[in-house]
Design a protein around this motif. Structure first.
Motif, PDB file in Angstrom:
ATOM      1  N   TYR A 199       0.804  -1.217   0.000  1.00  0.00           N
ATOM      2  CA  TYR A 199       0.000   0.000   0.000  1.00  0.00           C
ATOM      3  C   TYR A 199       0.841   1.274   0.000  1.00  0.00           C
ATOM      4  N   GLY A 200       1.898   1.290   0.798  1.00  0.00           N
ATOM      5  CA  GLY A 200       2.610   2.559   0.899  1.00  0.00           C
ATOM      6  C   GLY A 200       4.031   2.421   1.408  1.00  0.00           C
ATOM      7  N   ALA A 201       4.738   3.543   1.332  1.00  0.00           N
ATOM      8  CA  ALA A 201       6.082   3.628   1.900  1.00  0.00           C
ATOM      9  C   ALA A 201       6.036   4.611   3.059  1.00  0.00           C
ATOM     10  N   SER A 202       6.784   4.302   4.101  1.00  0.00           N
ATOM     11  CA  SER A 202       6.847   5.226   5.231  1.00  0.00           C
ATOM     12  C   SER A 202       8.301   5.447   5.607  1.00  0.00           C
ATOM     13  N   PHE A 203       8.524   6.476   6.383  1.00  0.00           N
ATOM     14  CA  PHE A 203       9.872   6.773   6.894  1.00  0.00           C
ATOM     15  C   PHE A 203       9.720   7.665   8.108  1.00  0.00           C
ATOM     16  N   HIS A 204      10.812   7.909   8.792  1.00  0.00           N
ATOM     17  CA  HIS A 204      10.812   8.813   9.950  1.00  0.00           C
ATOM     18  C   HIS A 204      12.145   9.540   9.953  1.00  0.00           C
ATOM     19  N   VAL A 205      12.095  10.870   9.886  1.00  0.00           N
ATOM     20  CA  VAL A 205      13.330  11.658   9.790  1.00  0.00           C
ATOM     21  C   VAL A 205      13.974  11.906  11.155  1.00  0.00           C
ATOM     22  N   GLY A 206      13.403  11.316  12.225  1.00  0.00           N
ATOM     23  CA  GLY A 206      13.970  11.516  13.558  1.00  0.00           C
ATOM     24  C   GLY A 206      13.155  12.520  14.347  1.00  0.00           C
ATOM     25  N   SER A 207      13.031  12.271  15.651  1.00  0.00           N
ATOM     26  CA  SER A 207      12.166  13.095  16.495  1.00  0.00           C
ATOM     27  C   SER A 207      12.820  14.444  16.789  1.00  0.00           C
ATOM     28  N   GLN A 208      11.964  15.487  16.892  1.00  0.00           N
ATOM     29  CA  GLN A 208      12.435  16.869  17.087  1.00  0.00           C
ATOM     30  C   GLN A 208      13.491  17.195  16.030  1.00  0.00           C
ATOM     31  N   GLN A 209      13.073  17.053  14.771  1.00  0.00           N
ATOM     32  CA  GLN A 209      13.960  17.323  13.632  1.00  0.00           C
ATOM     33  C   GLN A 209      14.125  18.840  13.483  1.00  0.00           C
ATOM     34  N   THR A 210      15.369  19.301  13.453  1.00  0.00           N
ATOM     35  CA  THR A 210      15.612  20.746  13.387  1.00  0.00           C
ATOM     36  C   THR A 210      15.863  21.235  11.957  1.00  0.00           C
ATOM     37  N   CYS A 211      15.996  20.306  11.020  1.00  0.00           N
ATOM     38  CA  CYS A 211      16.308  20.686   9.637  1.00  0.00           C
ATOM     39  C   CYS A 211      15.098  20.455   8.745  1.00  0.00           C
ATOM     40  N   VAL A 212      14.546  21.533   8.187  1.00  0.00           N
ATOM     41  CA  VAL A 212      13.303  21.413   7.407  1.00  0.00           C
ATOM     42  C   VAL A 212      13.509  20.641   6.105  1.00  0.00           C
ATOM     43  N   GLY A 213      14.759  20.479   5.673  1.00  0.00           N
ATOM     44  CA  GLY A 213      15.019  19.819   4.396  1.00  0.00           C
ATOM     45  C   GLY A 213      15.020  18.300   4.446  1.00  0.00           C
ATOM     46  N   GLN A 214      14.926  17.709   5.631  1.00  0.00           N
ATOM     47  CA  GLN A 214      15.078  16.254   5.727  1.00  0.00           C
ATOM     48  C   GLN A 214      13.924  15.494   5.079  1.00  0.00           C
ATOM     49  N   TRP A 215      12.710  16.097   5.060  1.00  0.00           N
ATOM     50  CA  TRP A 215      11.581  15.397   4.437  1.00  0.00           C
ATOM     51  C   TRP A 215      11.788  15.293   2.923  1.00  0.00           C
ATOM     52  N   ASP A 216      12.335  16.372   2.339  1.00  0.00           N
ATOM     53  CA  ASP A 216      12.617  16.367   0.906  1.00  0.00           C
ATOM     54  C   ASP A 216      13.609  15.252   0.570  1.00  0.00           C
ATOM     55  N   ALA A 217      14.650  15.139   1.369  1.00  0.00           N
ATOM     56  CA  ALA A 217      15.655  14.095   1.121  1.00  0.00           C
ATOM     57  C   ALA A 217      15.026  12.708   1.215  1.00  0.00           C
ATOM     58  N   ALA A 218      14.175  12.511   2.214  1.00  0.00           N
ATOM     59  CA  ALA A 218      13.546  11.193   2.391  1.00  0.00           C
ATOM     60  C   ALA A 218      12.562  10.912   1.258  1.00  0.00           C
ATOM     61  N   LEU A 219      11.836  11.947   0.834  1.00  0.00           N
ATOM     62  CA  LEU A 219      10.835  11.744  -0.223  1.00  0.00           C
ATOM     63  C   LEU A 219      11.501  11.402  -1.561  1.00  0.00           C
ATOM     64  N   SER A 220      12.718  11.854  -1.771  1.00  0.00           N
ATOM     65  CA  SER A 220      13.398  11.485  -3.020  1.00  0.00           C
ATOM     66  C   SER A 220      13.697   9.980  -3.018  1.00  0.00           C
ATOM     67  N   ARG A 221      13.937   9.419  -1.845  1.00  0.00           N
ATOM     68  CA  ARG A 221      14.158   7.974  -1.762  1.00  0.00           C
ATOM     69  C   ARG A 221      12.833   7.226  -1.963  1.00  0.00           C
ATOM     70  N   VAL A 222      11.769   7.789  -1.434  1.00  0.00           N
ATOM     71  CA  VAL A 222      10.455   7.171  -1.640  1.00  0.00           C
ATOM     72  C   VAL A 222      10.100   7.163  -3.127  1.00  0.00           C
ATOM     73  N   LYS A 223      10.386   8.294  -3.777  1.00  0.00           N
ATOM     74  CA  LYS A 223      10.084   8.401  -5.207  1.00  0.00           C
ATOM     75  C   LYS A 223      10.810   7.303  -5.981  1.00  0.00           C
ATOM     76  N   SER A 224      12.059   7.094  -5.638  1.00  0.00           N
ATOM     77  CA  SER A 224      12.856   6.065  -6.310  1.00  0.00           C
ATOM     78  C   SER A 224      12.269   4.675  -6.060  1.00  0.00           C
ATOM     79  N   LEU A 225      11.845   4.423  -4.820  1.00  0.00           N
ATOM     80  CA  LEU A 225      11.220   3.123  -4.504  1.00  0.00           C
ATOM     81  C   LEU A 225       9.935   2.932  -5.300  1.00  0.00           C
ATOM     82  N   LEU A 226       9.106   3.976  -5.353  1.00  0.00           N
ATOM     83  CA  LEU A 226       7.840   3.876  -6.088  1.00  0.00           C
ATOM     84  C   LEU A 226       8.091   3.563  -7.562  1.00  0.00           C
ATOM     85  N   ALA A 227       9.110   4.221  -8.131  1.00  0.00           N
ATOM     86  CA  ALA A 227       9.409   4.019  -9.551  1.00  0.00           C
ATOM     87  C   ALA A 227       9.843   2.575  -9.807  1.00  0.00           C
ATOM     88  N   THR A 228      10.710   2.056  -8.957  1.00  0.00           N
ATOM     89  CA  THR A 228      11.185   0.679  -9.139  1.00  0.00           C
ATOM     90  C   THR A 228      10.033  -0.318  -9.003  1.00  0.00           C
TER      91      THR A 228
END
Lengths: 407, 407
Positions: A199-228
């Protein structure tokens, strides 16, 4: 008066010019309600006061800023029944980690369709129980877990949790959770093979994440998984962005909530297009309840241990074992106020009441508290609504768990 | 089969040639009783089984080896009512840290004269309560605490806790407790001035102390304090040697109990003479209950997270938050057995069931467990009678506290 780690204390004059002001908009109103409650009720310390209005405001604000996402509140952050009921009424869904959390949510009115069994470490009989209660959404990150789900919850929808970078998180989540992308591909094909719905892919960028860019980095990996997976005719329908959205009110500054949500919304559009049909989920815990809580403690003792000690020890009736577990390694620095604020301050070491040396709250971070502080005075830890009461020990040193009051 | 950290695992063949054998004399009998109980009773995991006969044997043995000393059991190590009752019947006295611990001991038959309120961090109203229940023995290490005792427990006997070296302790106690010798001198004179009885000196060499010489070092400081106070016409009558005596059954070897007690007895005679009239106290916790307990857990999941992971993750239903708190920083290495012992083993990372990355039991210490281990198998942690159940969280992730069975 607003007290804070000496990183601020050393560099900032006056003390109010720190990263976060207790007079901030929502927080001001909340503090008034909590302070009024404490003034009117003779509560025993230590205790935790939760402002349910603030919980509701935080939920509504997050839902407004993330209009395309379904919010699954991470129950473990604070499982107080009043908090769950408030969020059921607000329309939230729930990320649960155990049978007691499932029962709690169902008893308080959440429908099974609004529960996601997000733990990747579940007993097979607990999966069976969840299935028998109508839950159809399960997470996994390993083959054995997937096979347990296939036996105990046949035909269910499954999320595979990807390991992603946790840099920038105050509480990183480590290799304990999530699998490699290659393994996720293999396991999703296996999921289909054993009759589950990939059904889906999930991830967790770590609790109390101080860097707003981490979701973008994780989503690029999700995109790659979805494509494969699409190459194998597996079309994942959902992406679960996990937790990580921070509390705003700790002593260490973080970007505003809207900076996170803007970055997340942009990342979704960037990777999947503005018209994607993905079902998007997010699992905030801290971001909803942390800033709605104040932990009140009493000073038990102020001491110097030798005549040339440069710092006083301030011992409180709350510590690592009854509410302040996240001060382990001084990971979370709470803002602290006292009943003597306004008086001259000096650096202190803060410690809990038990006969255990682990029960020291802040020693390296230099907090500065009023010189006149003495036994019987009150101390408040702010933004303590998450990961406090539920972490408390049953009775270490005989001290009872901390009492929660929801107002 | 006896499993152990790979420090042993790497260097020792066969695996039994390790520092401590589960077939050891007392432990063999105890394990048989516990194993019989587990076989006959369908107990839920995780659970802690305490062999009360072993508690009694450990107490009797310590009292035999330290004939001049009064044993004050440190209730915090394991406050299970059956353990307290066993020790009341054995003739033990009790070191208590809180009002609930005081009530527990009195309700189970200990007289107030057998209680020492050994915490140096007490609320004044708790001191009053203790005094009202007949307790007359209190510890302190600071001026404010001493003044609280003088107001709330007038005329009582007081111990001053000296800071001493904790080198060699697996759980050192840090600057949180104890004061300098100069301060102790000043405070004992103040104690007399405010109407208290300057009764004794106490110290603590650190929990699970591996060096038998530390008591001698601490006693030389006590001797110096006693001599200085005599110059001020203050004759201390008692010395409290605190805790520190180790569990024997952890994976890391320690000297035999008798080596500790021989060293302590020699140090007493060496510093105070064979005919001294001192009242001698000792406060063992771990040494009495640790080796009497076995914690049984169930394997929830065995996983690799990528195809080239060299170590398996073994997730159990017990972890840092429900019984294994002392594995924090991997301080205490428990001996572990499984229901598949005898089969080929491979290194593992051991983790608890919660969605918290802190809940990893052993990652750096290389434990090796059977290759065939899978969900549903049983795992036993040995010598877990101390600092386990009472440390457990109330409900982190919804998981209930660990259940104790005393047999």
């Amino acid at each position: 008066m607003h007290l804070h780690p000496a990183r601020s204390w050393r560099h900032c004059q006056p003390q109010f010019s720190t990263v976060w002001s207790l007079q901030g908009s929502h927080h001001g109103a909340q503090m008034q309600r909590i302070q009024a409650f404490l003034n009117e009720n003779n509560v025993h310390t230590p205790c935790l006061i939760i402002d349910l209005d603030q919980v509701r405001r935080n939920y509504d604000e997050l839902q407004r800023l993330l209009p395309r996402m379904s919010v699954f509140y991470a129950v473990k952050a604070n499982p107080a029944p009043e908090v769950i009921r408030t969020l059921v009424e607000a329309g939230s869904s729930f990320d649960v980690a155990s049978v007691p959390e499932i029962n709690l949510c169902l008893e308080l009115g959440a429908t099974p369709a609004r529960l996601s069994y997000g733990s990747t470490i579940k007993k097979e009989r607990d999966i069976s129980y969840a299935y028998s209660r109508g839950i159809r959404l399960f997470a996994f990150d390993s083959e054995e877990e997937l096979l347990k789900i296939s036996r105990a919850a046949p035909g269910s929808l499954v999320f595979c949790r990807l390991a992603v970078r946790n840099d920038g998180a105050l509480c990183p989540l480590h290799a304990k959770f999530g699998c490699s992308q290659t393994m996720a591909e293999d396991l999703m094909r296996l999921a289909r093979h054993v009759g589950l719905v990939p059904y889906g892919a999930s991830f967790h960028v770590g609790s109390q994440q101080t860097c707003v860019g981490q979701w973008d980095a994780a989503l690029s990996r999700v995109k790659s998984l979805l494509a494969t997976l699409q190459e194998h005719s597996i079309d994942l329908q959902a992406v679960n962005l996990g937790g990580g959205l921070p509390a705003q009110g700790y002593a260490d500054a973080v970007p505003a909530v809207s900076e996170y949500t803007d970055a997340i919304n942009r990342a979704i559009v960037g990777h999947f297009g503005a018209r994607n049909a993905l079902l998007l989920m997010i699992e905030p815990g801290r971001a909803i309840v942390a800033d709605a809580g104040v932990l009140q403690a009493e000073v038990v003792l102020v001491a110097r241990k030798s005549n040339d000690d440069c710092k006083r020890w301030v011992y409180l009736d709350a510590g690592r074992f009854n509410g302040l577990a996240e001060t382990l390694d001084e990971a979370i620095a709470y803002n602290i106020t006292t009943s003597r604020d306004g008086e001259e301050t000096e650096p202190v070491i803060l410690a809990g009441p038990t006969c255990d040396s682990v029960d020291v709250i802040y020693e390296k971070k230099e907090y500065s508290l009023p010189v006149g502080l003495r036994a019987g005075d009150l101390v408040q830890f702010h933004s303590t609504g998450a990961y406090t009461a539920s972490y408390a020990s049953v009775a270490f040193n005989g001290f009872p768990p901390i009492q929660t009051y929801c107002i």
